[in-house]
Design a protein around this motif. Structure first.
Motif, short mmCIF file in Angstrom:
data_model
loop_
_atom_site.label_atom_id
_atom_site.label_comp_id
_atom_site.label_asym_id
_atom_site.label_seq_id
_atom_site.Cartn_x
_atom_site.Cartn_y
_atom_site.Cartn_z
N PRO A 15 50.28 35.67 38.95
CA PRO A 15 50.21 34.24 39.29
C PRO A 15 51.32 33.77 40.22
O PRO A 15 51.19 32.72 40.85
CB PRO A 15 50.32 33.55 37.92
CG PRO A 15 51.03 34.55 37.05
CD PRO A 15 50.55 35.89 37.51
N ASP A 16 52.41 34.54 40.33
CA ASP A 16 53.51 34.14 41.21
C ASP A 16 53.46 34.84 42.56
O ASP A 16 54.39 34.70 43.37
CB ASP A 16 54.85 34.43 40.53
CG ASP A 16 55.05 33.59 39.28
OD1 ASP A 16 54.64 32.42 39.29
OD2 ASP A 16 55.61 34.12 38.30
N LEU A 17 52.39 35.58 42.81
CA LEU A 17 52.23 36.27 44.10
C LEU A 17 51.32 35.47 45.01
O LEU A 17 50.15 35.23 44.68
CB LEU A 17 51.63 37.67 43.87
CG LEU A 17 51.27 38.47 45.13
CD1 LEU A 17 52.52 38.76 45.97
CD2 LEU A 17 50.54 39.75 44.76
N ILE A 18 51.82 35.05 46.15
CA ILE A 18 51.00 34.35 47.14
C ILE A 18 50.13 35.37 47.86
O ILE A 18 50.63 36.33 48.45
CB ILE A 18 51.87 33.58 48.15
CG1 ILE A 18 52.56 32.41 47.46
CG2 ILE A 18 51.03 33.09 49.33
CD1 ILE A 18 53.51 31.65 48.37
N LEU A 19 48.82 35.17 47.79
CA LEU A 19 47.85 36.03 48.47
C LEU A 19 47.15 35.21 49.54
O LEU A 19 46.64 34.12 49.27
CB LEU A 19 46.83 36.56 47.46
CG LEU A 19 47.38 37.60 46.48
CD1 LEU A 19 46.52 37.70 45.24
CD2 LEU A 19 47.48 38.96 47.16
N ILE A 20 47.13 35.74 50.76
CA ILE A 20 46.58 35.01 51.91
C ILE A 20 45.30 35.71 52.35
O ILE A 20 45.33 36.83 52.86
CB ILE A 20 47.60 34.95 53.07
CG1 ILE A 20 48.91 34.32 52.58
CG2 ILE A 20 47.03 34.16 54.25
CD1 ILE A 20 50.04 34.41 53.60
N GLY A 21 44.15 35.05 52.15
CA GLY A 21 42.86 35.63 52.43
C GLY A 21 42.49 35.61 53.91
O GLY A 21 42.87 34.71 54.65
N ALA A 49 40.64 26.27 44.90
CA ALA A 49 40.89 25.13 44.01
C ALA A 49 41.43 25.57 42.65
O ALA A 49 42.22 24.85 42.02
CB ALA A 49 39.60 24.33 43.82
N LYS A 50 41.01 26.72 42.22
CA LYS A 50 41.35 27.18 40.86
C LYS A 50 42.70 27.86 40.77
O LYS A 50 43.40 27.73 39.75
CB LYS A 50 40.26 28.14 40.37
CG LYS A 50 40.40 28.58 38.92
CD LYS A 50 39.21 29.43 38.50
CE LYS A 50 39.32 29.86 37.04
NZ LYS A 50 38.15 30.68 36.62
N TYR A 51 43.10 28.58 41.81
CA TYR A 51 44.31 29.40 41.74
C TYR A 51 45.37 28.92 42.72
O TYR A 51 45.19 29.02 43.94
CB TYR A 51 43.97 30.87 41.99
CG TYR A 51 43.10 31.45 40.90
CD1 TYR A 51 43.65 31.86 39.69
CD2 TYR A 51 41.71 31.53 41.07
CE1 TYR A 51 42.84 32.35 38.67
CE2 TYR A 51 40.90 32.02 40.06
CZ TYR A 51 41.47 32.44 38.86
OH TYR A 51 40.68 32.92 37.85
N PRO A 52 46.50 28.43 42.21
CA PRO A 52 47.57 27.95 43.09
C PRO A 52 48.13 29.02 44.01
O PRO A 52 48.71 28.68 45.05
CB PRO A 52 48.64 27.46 42.10
CG PRO A 52 47.92 27.22 40.82
CD PRO A 52 46.81 28.24 40.78
N ASN A 53 47.97 30.29 43.65
CA ASN A 53 48.57 31.36 44.45
C ASN A 53 47.65 31.92 45.53
O ASN A 53 48.04 32.83 46.25
CB ASN A 53 49.05 32.51 43.55
CG ASN A 53 47.98 33.06 42.62
OD1 ASN A 53 47.10 32.33 42.16
ND2 ASN A 53 48.06 34.34 42.29
N LEU A 54 46.44 31.38 45.68
CA LEU A 54 45.56 31.81 46.77
C LEU A 54 45.67 30.87 47.95
O LEU A 54 45.49 29.66 47.82
CB LEU A 54 44.10 31.88 46.31
CG LEU A 54 43.10 32.34 47.40
CD1 LEU A 54 43.41 33.75 47.87
CD2 LEU A 54 41.66 32.24 46.90
N TYR A 55 45.97 31.45 49.11
CA TYR A 55 46.03 30.74 50.38
C TYR A 55 45.04 31.43 51.34
O TYR A 55 44.40 32.42 50.98
CB TYR A 55 47.44 30.79 50.96
CG TYR A 55 48.47 29.98 50.20
CD1 TYR A 55 49.09 28.89 50.77
CD2 TYR A 55 48.84 30.33 48.89
CE1 TYR A 55 50.03 28.14 50.09
CE2 TYR A 55 49.79 29.60 48.19
CZ TYR A 55 50.39 28.50 48.79
OH TYR A 55 51.32 27.77 48.11
N ALA A 56 44.92 30.95 52.55
CA ALA A 56 44.02 31.58 53.51
C ALA A 56 44.47 31.29 54.93
O ALA A 56 45.02 30.21 55.20
CB ALA A 56 42.59 31.09 53.31
#
Length: 301
Positions: free
Chosen positions: A167-173, A210-217
């Motif tokens: 949950p603390d890992l920022i993932l950029i799609g 919307a669901k996961y604060p750690n997902l970016y794109a």
């Protein structure tokens, strides 16, 4: 022309070598700087190309670091690590490697393109160490075999597992297989391309964002830019809703500006300019997407 943008998805090589699959050469930093002058882009994040399933022409962490040092006003950089490095073991300690590149100025890890499942033990091990080192990860989604990119099935069950586990890992799609699922009418067959037409409700990408604060794109390439420009009315609401989680990007894969002109990558900056000029998106959303979110992630302010 409006604000100068930051490109969160870029690649470069020191000199032209072997052509890629389309017959184009990868851009040199000089090529990119010239193109950016025409596209109102101030700087970009360079990402090494190290994946064995990728094109024959690669770029190393050392090469990208040296390019960034030659052009500090134009480039920041991510380091890149293949999860199979370190003796192909799920117990490899990547922390010293990541910390080494972080100390040299790397701001994240990517573009992660190894053709492994998202939740393969090797990949999970790398994600674990990226989270421990506070390094965001840009990923590409691919099909299993005959492709490059992390592998996931339709609707991204494995990506969701990773989002929950770290949950603390920022993932950029990124990639067409990621952005095609912005729309609820996409199918396992159409997710591999660049769907056109109206975006329908029920897409998996907005659900996960919307669901996961750690997902970016990132909005790079024909996949990200195309996902916006295929349905401007939907895009304006999407950009506003996720203004804190989206990055402008290009993913330029050619050294020829003539080939670039006229495509979605070239058109997307003006698309955003037009959106704010005509009041379709707020100044706040425009600034954050064009450069503010990147400034925050890269520590430029």
């Amino acid at each position: 022309m409006r604000i100068k943008k930051i490109d969160m998805h870029a690649h470069a090589v020191s000199s032209h070598g072997i052509p890629n699959w389309s017959g184009d050469f990868w851009p040199t930093p000089e090529d990119l700087v010239g193109m950016y002058g025409e596209m109102n882009i101030e700087r970009s994040v360079l990402m090494p190309m190290i994946c064995t399933e990728f094109y024959f022409e690669t770029s190393t962490n050392r090469e990208i670091k040296e390019i960034t040092e030659r052009y500090p006003q134009n480039f920041s950089w991510f380091c890149n690590i293949d999860p199979r490095q370190g003796r192909h073991s799920p117990n490899t300690d990547f922390k010293p490697v990541i910390e080494h590149y972080k100390a040299l100025g790397a701001k994240g890890v990517g573009e992660l393109c190894a053709n492994l499942y998202f939740d393969d033990p090797l990949t999970m091990n790398l994600f674990y160490h990226c989270e421990q080192c506070n390094m965001p990860v840009t990923f590409h989604i691919g099909n299993k075999g005959g492709d490059y990119g992390l592998v996931d099935e339709f609707n991204f069950p494995r990506l969701e597992k990773v989002l929950k586990t770290f949950p603390d890992l920022i993932l950029i799609g990124h990639s067409q297989k990621f952005w095609s699922e912005i729309s609820g009418d996409v199918t396992p067959e159409t997710r591999n391309g660049y769907p056109k037409g109206k975006v329908t409700p029920g897409g998996r990408v907005p659900e996960l964002l919307a669901k996961y604060p750690n997902l970016y794109a990132d909005l790079s390439a024909g996949s990200g830019a195309g996902a916006m420009m295929r349905d401007p009315e939907h895009a304006y609401a999407f950009l506003e809703q996720f203004k804190d989680k989206l990055f402008f990007g290009t993913d330029i894969c050619t050294s020829s500006f003539e080939k670039l002109k006229g495509g979605d990558i070239f058109k997307f900056g003006p698309f955003l300019d037009d959106a704010v000029d005509n009041g379709y998106i707020s100044e706040d959303a425009y600034y954050k997407i064009c450069r503010g979110n990147a400034e925050k992630l890269l520590g430029l302010k």
